[in-house]
Every structure is written in C-alpha cells, then in structure tokens.
Design an enzyme around this catalytic site. Structure first.
Site, mmCIF file in Angstrom:
data_model
loop_
_atom_site.group_PDB
_atom_site.id
_atom_site.type_symbol
_atom_site.label_atom_id
_atom_site.label_comp_id
_atom_site.label_asym_id
_atom_site.label_seq_id
_atom_site.Cartn_x
_atom_site.Cartn_y
_atom_site.Cartn_z
ATOM 1 N N HIS A 85 31.862 12.997 4.462
ATOM 2 C CA HIS A 85 30.564 12.838 3.798
ATOM 3 C C HIS A 85 29.432 13.210 4.753
ATOM 4 O O HIS A 85 28.634 12.352 5.148
ATOM 5 C CB HIS A 85 30.384 11.400 3.303
ATOM 6 C CG HIS A 85 31.416 10.945 2.334
ATOM 7 N ND1 HIS A 85 31.564 11.504 1.086
ATOM 8 C CD2 HIS A 85 32.379 9.995 2.439
ATOM 9 C CE1 HIS A 85 32.561 10.905 0.446
ATOM 10 N NE2 HIS A 85 33.078 9.997 1.250
ATOM 11 N N ASP B 298 41.945 -1.062 -3.020
ATOM 12 C CA ASP B 298 41.348 0.072 -2.322
ATOM 13 C C ASP B 298 42.416 1.144 -2.119
ATOM 14 O O ASP B 298 42.930 1.696 -3.096
ATOM 15 C CB ASP B 298 40.733 -0.399 -1.005
ATOM 16 C CG ASP B 298 39.634 0.517 -0.495
ATOM 17 O OD1 ASP B 298 39.814 1.748 -0.559
ATOM 18 O OD2 ASP B 298 38.599 0.021 -0.013
ATOM 19 N N ASN B 299 42.796 1.441 -0.902
ATOM 20 C CA ASN B 299 43.745 2.525 -0.654
ATOM 21 C C ASN B 299 45.191 2.104 -0.898
ATOM 22 O O ASN B 299 45.564 0.945 -0.696
ATOM 23 C CB ASN B 299 43.591 3.025 0.785
ATOM 24 C CG ASN B 299 42.300 3.788 0.981
ATOM 25 O OD1 ASN B 299 41.959 4.654 0.190
ATOM 26 N ND2 ASN B 299 41.570 3.453 2.035
ATOM 27 N N HIS C 209 36.432 9.575 5.451
ATOM 28 C CA HIS C 209 36.740 8.564 4.432
ATOM 29 C C HIS C 209 38.267 8.575 4.236
ATOM 30 O O HIS C 209 39.016 8.268 5.156
ATOM 31 C CB HIS C 209 35.966 8.904 3.153
ATOM 32 C CG HIS C 209 35.780 7.762 2.225
ATOM 33 N ND1 HIS C 209 34.846 7.777 1.206
ATOM 34 C CD2 HIS C 209 36.420 6.576 2.110
ATOM 35 C CE1 HIS C 209 34.907 6.637 0.527
ATOM 36 N NE2 HIS C 209 35.866 5.900 1.057
ATOM 37 N N ASN D 127 39.742 5.012 -6.798
ATOM 38 C CA ASN D 127 39.639 4.838 -5.359
ATOM 39 C C ASN D 127 40.875 5.426 -4.677
ATOM 40 O O ASN D 127 41.012 6.626 -4.571
ATOM 41 C CB ASN D 127 39.442 3.350 -5.050
ATOM 42 C CG ASN D 127 38.928 3.089 -3.661
ATOM 43 O OD1 ASN D 127 39.563 3.441 -2.676
ATOM 44 N ND2 ASN D 127 37.762 2.469 -3.559
ATOM 45 N N ILE E 291 42.146 9.960 3.896
ATOM 46 C CA ILE E 291 42.895 11.011 4.582
ATOM 47 C C ILE E 291 44.286 11.138 3.974
ATOM 48 O O ILE E 291 44.793 10.211 3.328
ATOM 49 C CB ILE E 291 43.022 10.758 6.096
ATOM 50 C CG1 ILE E 291 43.775 9.445 6.369
ATOM 51 C CG2 ILE E 291 41.658 10.749 6.755
ATOM 52 C CD1 ILE E 291 44.038 9.194 7.844
ATOM 53 N N GLU F 203 39.150 3.037 7.826
ATOM 54 C CA GLU F 203 39.132 3.004 6.359
ATOM 55 C C GLU F 203 40.432 3.469 5.722
ATOM 56 O O GLU F 203 40.863 2.935 4.715
ATOM 57 C CB GLU F 203 37.961 3.849 5.843
ATOM 58 C CG GLU F 203 37.490 3.460 4.443
ATOM 59 C CD GLU F 203 38.356 4.023 3.316
ATOM 60 O OE1 GLU F 203 38.337 3.452 2.204
ATOM 61 O OE2 GLU F 203 39.035 5.032 3.551
ATOM 62 N N ASP F 204 41.084 4.483 6.308
ATOM 63 C CA ASP F 204 42.331 4.953 5.728
ATOM 64 C C ASP F 204 43.325 5.263 6.843
ATOM 65 O O ASP F 204 42.940 5.624 7.962
ATOM 66 C CB ASP F 204 42.097 6.188 4.859
ATOM 67 C CG ASP F 204 43.202 6.382 3.824
ATOM 68 O OD1 ASP F 204 44.083 5.492 3.706
ATOM 69 O OD2 ASP F 204 43.201 7.412 3.134
ATOM 70 N N ASN G 297 36.476 9.989 -2.784
ATOM 71 C CA ASN G 297 36.852 8.773 -2.056
ATOM 72 C C ASN G 297 38.153 8.971 -1.292
ATOM 73 O O ASN G 297 38.214 8.790 -0.087
ATOM 74 C CB ASN G 297 36.967 7.601 -3.032
ATOM 75 C CG ASN G 297 37.248 6.280 -2.351
ATOM 76 O OD1 ASN G 297 38.270 6.104 -1.700
ATOM 77 N ND2 ASN G 297 36.340 5.336 -2.491
ATOM 78 N N ASP G 298 39.196 9.349 -2.018
ATOM 79 C CA ASP G 298 40.506 9.469 -1.377
ATOM 80 C C ASP G 298 41.185 10.744 -1.851
ATOM 81 O O ASP G 298 40.750 11.397 -2.813
ATOM 82 C CB ASP G 298 41.369 8.247 -1.690
ATOM 83 C CG ASP G 298 42.559 8.111 -0.752
ATOM 84 O OD1 ASP G 298 42.549 8.744 0.327
ATOM 85 O OD2 ASP G 298 43.506 7.375 -1.087
#
Length: 354
Positions: free
Chosen positions: A133, A268-269, A114, A223, A116, A53-54, A167-168
């Site tokens: 989470h 998103d990221n 999630h 986000n 980082i 995800e990240d 989220n981030d």
C-alpha cells in the site's frame, strides 16, 4: 403539516442511525470478552516490533513474515518507518527473525506490506507475492527469493483497476493469484461509511497476465484467502461477518460457493496445514478494541484451528487467547512440524512449540 413531516423524517433518520450503529457494534463484536487460553512454550520473537500481519511458510520450513503495515484507522507503532519482510528458519532449534534485503530499484521508503503468499515453481524457484500500500494505494509486488544471500529480487509491480483495496493474496502460479478487496472504496471516510452502513460490496478477484476478473462478491469485508492442499477449494474469511467461506475452484478460475462456516470472532488471515488440511486463523475477538486501541483496554488475540471444514460438522478449537497483555491484535497463525507462529497487525509476534 410541514413541521409534522419534518419531525417524522428526523425520527426515521434517527432510528435508522441507531439501528446501523447497533449492527456496526455487532459486526465488531464490541461487547465480547474472552477467557485466556495459554500455551506453555511460547516466546516473543526478537526484532519484530511493528507488526507481523501475515506469515507464509514454505514446505521446507522457511517462514516469510510481513511487518510494518500502516492501515487506515489502526494504530502503527512506527508510522514513519518503512515496512519489512522477515525470514525465520523453523528447522533451527532456536529460530530467529532475519530481515530480508530487497534489491536496488525498489521503492523501500513507501513499502507498506500487507498480505503475502509464496509459490514454488517446478524448477524450485520461490516467488513471493506481497500486497503493498504505497501512499495508501494497492499494488501487488512480485519478488524472487534468493536463499543463498537472504534477499528478495523485485521482478515487477502489478496494478489493476479491479485491485482497489487489496488485503490478502494466494498465489496460483508464478504470475497469477486470487486477491481479496476488503472494501469497495479506498478513501478512508468512504471505507468507514461502507463499514458503518453494512454494505456488502467487498469481493475476490482473479489475476493473471491474460485475464483479470471478479470471481466472488457479496462480502462485508473479504480478508484472508488461501487454498486447500489439493488446490480444489479456495477459502475466504469475511472479517466483519465472522465466517469462512468455502469456494470451489473451476478450470476457468471461477469460484462457486460450497458452504459457510459461522464463527463468533473476527477472522483475519487463513493458513493451511499442508499435511492435515487444518485451517489456522488469527482472529480479533473484539474489533472495537482494535480500532480504539485504548492502553487501558488493549486489543486481544485469538487463534482458532478448524478441522475437516468440508464435513457436515467441522471441529473448531481455540488454541490460544490473550487479553492483549502479551500479544495485541492477532492477524495470522501458521504451523510447521509442531511449531506455531502468531502474527499481529501492528504489535509483536509469538513463537510457540506445541
């Protein structure tokens, strides 16, 4: 008269529901299809099967990758498997992903990583901040990275009433950071209603041991977050508003809005090229596909690169796009010396040589 009033109220309610549904579909880009943009020298990364995800890359080319996110409403390929942090050394000719060992005493069973962010202190100590989470709550886990034995030492767990749906994160010091709350509510049903009704209750929070405060608000769903190379500006992606906000950072850590760059995809990221200042973004071309995850109509992937975002006319380039046949649900893209890593919410990860 009473029946007429009831019919009128039902009609108004139905009209509002239809309007909200259409607006919801627009925020998800539910009708968007993309043309492919391929890169010639790419391969899927062996060992990463349940998301990436990240991604955050240190100046020396070591890349940290969060994997195994279980997020409400989005498919997980291994719902009972604990999350992981992988490491890749992008200086190698054929870099591979290695799972980092986490120190004893940390609750690995509920690890659900999630966003980082890394921070390198003056003594070269590397700190890794991980949004976690456990049991669908939100915490920030602080680790110290030990390169000699590829391990993470857990230092502390951060909880706060303002960190409700994180989220981030972007680290600003060894124990301070900015974080995005992608929703006001943490309950899944209320989160869905928040999205469906188009409430702009999402925000950005600054955290330090001495002070915790909201520093920006009014997002549909804040986000990805990151900082410019000179650390004067903070960039915030609003995934459902399809844009990137540029915020000026002040000495008291408050943020003020500078500009907004509108895009045509769900952002998103955000990753920053430290040499050029370019912003690399993992995007969701069609958010409806991400939530439905129909095997006959897979969620696509898209990578954008934004150059000169502070200028009057920033350049936006589509670097990569795939219909889901190779990579599903891209969430991040990070570069290091001509090498590109593309991560996903729940799927694989891609390594490319540009």
């Amino acid at each position: 008269m009473g029946k007429l009033l009831a019919v009128a109220l039902v009609g108004i309610a139905a009209a509002l529901a239809v309007e909200r549904l259409l607006a919801f579909r627009n925020r998800l880009n539910a009708s968007r299809e993309i043309a492919p943009v391929t890169l010639p020298n790419c391969r899927l990364i062996k060992g990463i099967e349940t998301g990436s995800e990240d991604i955050d890359i240190l100046p020396n080319g070591l890349a940290f990758i969060s994997s195994g996110l279980k997020y409400p409403g989005i498919k997980s390929l291994a719902p009972d498997k604990a999350g992981e942090i992988f490491l890749m050394d992008l200086n190698e000719d054929n870099p591979r992903a290695v799972e980092l060992r986490i120190s004893r005493g940390f609750d690995l069973a509920s690890f659900n990583p999630h966003g980082i962010s890394t921070y390198v202190d003056r003594d070269n100590t590397v700190y890794l901040f991980v949004v976690n989470h456990p049991h669908q709550k939100s915490t920030v886990e602080l680790f110290k990275f030990l390169e000699d034995d590829n391990s993470l030492v857990h230092l502390k767990t951060i909880r706060h009433d303002l960190l409700t749906s994180v989220n981030d994160i972007v680290a600003m010091g060894p124990d301070s950071f900015y974080a995005t709350n992608d929703h006001y509510f943490s309950d899944f049903i209320l989160m869905f209603l928040e999205m469906f009704l188009g409430l702009t209750w999402s925000n950005v929070v600054y955290y330090s041991p001495k002070e915790v405060k909201e520093v920006a608000a009014g997002f549909y769903s804040a986000n990805g977050i990151n900082t410019s190379p000179n650390r004067k500006y903070i960039y915030v992606a609003d995934v459902f508003d399809h844009n990137v906000h540029v915020m000026e950072k002040h000495a008291n850590w408050n943020l003020t809005h500078v500009k907004t760059l509108q895009l045509d995809t769900l952002v998103d990221n955000l990753s920053i090229d430290p040499h050029t200042g370019d912003i690399w973004i993992g995007c969701h071309p069609n958010g409806m596909k991400l939530f439905y995850n129909d095997p006959e109509n897979l969620p696509a992937s898209e990578v954008l690169c934004i150059q000169n975002i502070l200028s009057e006319e920033p350049a936006v380039m589509r670097v990569y796009a795939d219909n889901g046949s190779v990579l599903q649900g891209s969430s991040v893209a990070s570069v290091y010396k001509g090498k590109l890593l593309i991560g996903t919410v729940f799927h694989r990860a891609l390594y490319c040589e540009l």
